[in-house]
Write an enzyme that holds these catalytic residues in place. Structure first.
Site, PDB file in Angstrom:
ATOM      1  N   HIS A 281       0.832  -1.205   0.000  1.00 35.96           N
ATOM      2  CA  HIS A 281       0.000   0.000   0.000  1.00 35.96           C
ATOM      3  C   HIS A 281       0.875   1.269   0.000  1.00 35.96           C
ATOM      4  CE1 HIS A 281      -3.673   2.351   1.110  1.00 35.96           C
ATOM      5  NE2 HIS A 281      -2.768   3.149   1.650  1.00 35.96           N
ATOM      6  N   GLU A 282       1.782   1.342   0.965  1.00 35.60           N
ATOM      7  CA  GLU A 282       2.596   2.564   1.077  1.00 35.60           C
ATOM      8  C   GLU A 282       3.528   2.735  -0.119  1.00 35.60           C
ATOM      9  OE1 GLU A 282       1.504   4.606   3.062  1.00 35.60           O
ATOM     10  OE2 GLU A 282       0.433   3.297   4.457  1.00 35.60           O
ATOM     11  N   HIS A 285       1.693   4.483  -2.851  1.00 36.58           N
ATOM     12  CA  HIS A 285       1.739   5.946  -2.663  1.00 36.58           C
ATOM     13  C   HIS A 285       3.101   6.492  -3.100  1.00 36.58           C
ATOM     14  CE1 HIS A 285      -1.996   6.829  -0.562  1.00 36.58           C
ATOM     15  NE2 HIS A 285      -1.767   5.952   0.392  1.00 36.58           N
ATOM     16  N   GLU A 311      -4.757   7.829  -3.098  1.00 38.27           N
ATOM     17  CA  GLU A 311      -5.225   6.572  -2.514  1.00 38.27           C
ATOM     18  C   GLU A 311      -5.499   5.536  -3.609  1.00 38.27           C
ATOM     19  OE1 GLU A 311      -4.868   6.351   0.606  1.00 38.27           O
ATOM     20  OE2 GLU A 311      -5.880   4.466   1.074  1.00 38.27           O
TER      21      GLU A 311
HETATM   22 ZN    ZN Z   1      -3.161   5.216   1.813  1.00 36.32          ZN
END
Ligand code: ZN
Length: 517
Positions: A281-282, A285, A311
């Site tokens: 997830h990170e 980003h 996101e």
């Molecule tokens: Zn996030």
């Protein structure tokens, strides 16, 4: 005679091209200094959340406070006003990057100036107190002690909305701060489609045979997790020469500057999914920010287009790529080598099904891919109602339970696991929650367009060849930063405005196959 002094200020009566260029250079230099402050604030913030000794917290808060004040002053100063006034006469001559920078600065300037300094300060004091009151209230399951603070925060939001002005619904102004251009009018139908279809899907999942995910809660050594996660994010394309991976209680990604975008995670020895999907997830980003166009450096455009688009990139990698069968077809062999005893009896098929288990839960941050958006709907509806006055703070615990029952079929028996669970309202962040679901909606829509352009999408993932996927994201999304509005990025990349049907189709296909209905 035209004379430009050392600060690029113009004297003389007529405008020549050289003075115009000097004005633009002067403006860019000023804006660069603002981003330098931001870079320093972000670095100190990263350090505070990862490395800072406990006894240094107070001093650090003061340093960050001082720099943040300077940062704010520069954005709202007379100097800024002079820069903006000078450029306003020549907007048709500005390059796209300078024009968008000018527009961003003007918007920021106008918005900040509309709030009187003493009111903004009162709001800051209130939210600082409210955060610690909220923390205690959550610990003691005592909504009543937090309620008066929340009421005041809502009143402040209403006051600010009146100062800023709005079109349509008053909540639109709050949405715009996180998702420029987004409105209640667009969001309501988008979310109601998603909500109705998700509730129906969840009911089918609940009637199906449960999937066993108990082995994900065995003991997994933290150092081994770290080594595996590092390899994994590197392979999907996170650049360790332009970033680093550290630990923090709440995982995050932060862009310090060009060539320095950091991620953090948390290694739980009794639950494998946290670090695996947190890291993916990170890095979703971070890869966005690592791929921003060089043309945007030292401008406010050198960041994600919006919270929702940001996101979408993390959710795309975490869920659509990272929780796909193809992904683990590639990585599971390595994971099984690292955890040869722990996963000895677990097949790829069992693993894939376990990481995709869906079931109603009380806490948003622990929710799965299917039910997550239902948690957001509840918050969105409550925020909208508080802002337009149709809901009252005192009724929230009850409204929360009713909505939980209606959408998820379960309800908390205490407010700590209910209305008090998120920090957002105590810090005054109204309008933020919808970004999470917009991210999911956008991610599925981008994935659909990507798959049309690259029909071998799944095969590439299964081969561990992520470069063509990143290239598509770079071309369509990443490079633009804030140069384009979220709506423009979506339209250019997918050919249509936001549409929840892509996410619904994706979820339906995925969960029907997982739960065999
Ligand atoms: Zn996030």
């Amino acid at each position: 005679m035209i004379y430009v002094d050392l600060k690029g200020r113009l004297s003389g009566l007529t405008m020549t091209s050289s003075s115009f260029e000097a004005q633009v250079a002067d403006f860019r230099q000023y804006v660069k200094r603002i981003s330098d402050y931001k870079s320093a604030i972000n670095l100190l913030g990263w350090d505070a959340r990862t490395k800072l000794p406990k006894k240094g917290v107070d001093a650090r808060s003061q340093v960050i406070g001082t720099l943040s004040t300077e940062h704010f002053k520069m954005r709202t100063s007379d100097d800024m006003q002079r820069h903006l006034d000078r450029l306003s006469a020549h907007v048709d001559q500005l390059t796209p990057v300078v024009l968008r920078t000018y527009e961003e600065c003007q918007k920021d300037f106008d918005k900040s100036k509309k709030i009187k300094a003493d009111r903004f300060e009162a709001f800051t004091v209130l939210t600082n107190t409210a955060q610690s009151v909220w923390q205690t209230a959550r610990e003691h399951n005592d909504f009543a002690s937090f309620a008066p603070y929340l009421s005041q925060i809502v009143e402040f939001q209403q006051e600010f909305i009146d100062c800023w002005g709005y079109e349509g619904h008053p909540y639109n102004t709050l949405l715009d701060a996180f998702e420029p251009g987004m409105t209640v009018q667009v969001l309501d139908p988008l979310f109601s489609t998603l909500r109705a279809q998700t509730v129906a899907l969840l009911q089918k999942v609940m009637q199906a045979k449960p999937i066993d995910d108990s082995f994900l809660f065995r003991h997994f050594d933290a150092e081994k997790q770290r080594a595996f996660c590092t390899r994994l994010v590197q392979q999907i394309g996170y650049d360790f020469d332009a970033g680093r991976l550290d630990e923090s209680a709440h995982p995050f990604a932060t862009g310090i500057a060009r060539g320095d975008v950091r991620i953090t995670t948390r290694f739980l020895t009794n639950f494998l999914s946290t670090s695996l999907f947190g890291c993916i997830h990170e890095s979703g980003h971070a890869m966005y920010e690592q791929a921003l166009s060089k043309d945007l450096i030292d401008t406010p455009l050198h960041e994600g287009a919006s919270m929702g688009i940001h996101e979408s990139q993390s959710r795309f990698f975490e869920n659509i790529v990272g929780r796909s069968y193809a992904f683990w077809d590639h990585f599971y062999g390595d994971l099984k080598t690292v955890f040869k005893d722990e996963l000895a009896d677990i097949s790829l098929d069992q693993f894939y099904r376990a990481i995709n288990v869906a079931k109603p839960s009380l806490v948003r941050t622990e929710a799965d891919e299917l039910t997550y958006n239902l948690h957001i709907m509840i918050r969105y509806e409550i925020e909208k109602g508080l802002i337009d006055g149709s809901l009252q703070v005192k009724d929230l615990p009850e409204i929360w339970r009713e909505k939980m029952m209606e959408y998820l079929g379960i309800a908390p028996d205490n407010d700590a696991d209910g209305v008090l669970q998120d920090i957002h309202w105590s810090s005054g962040d109204f309008g933020y929650f919808p970004s999470y679901s917009l991210g999911n909606i956008y991610a599925a829509q981008f994935a659909n367009a990507l798959e049309k352009d690259i029909p071998t999408f799944s095969a590439l993932i299964a081969n561990g060849d992520f470069a063509p996927i990143r290239k598509w994201l770079h071309h369509n999304i990443h490079q633009h930063g804030k140069l384009l509005m979220p709506g423009e990025i979506l339209l250019k990349a997918t050919g249509e405005p936001s549409n929840a049907q892509f996410l619904v189709t994706y979820l339906t296909k995925k969960y029907a196959s997982l739960y065999e209905f």
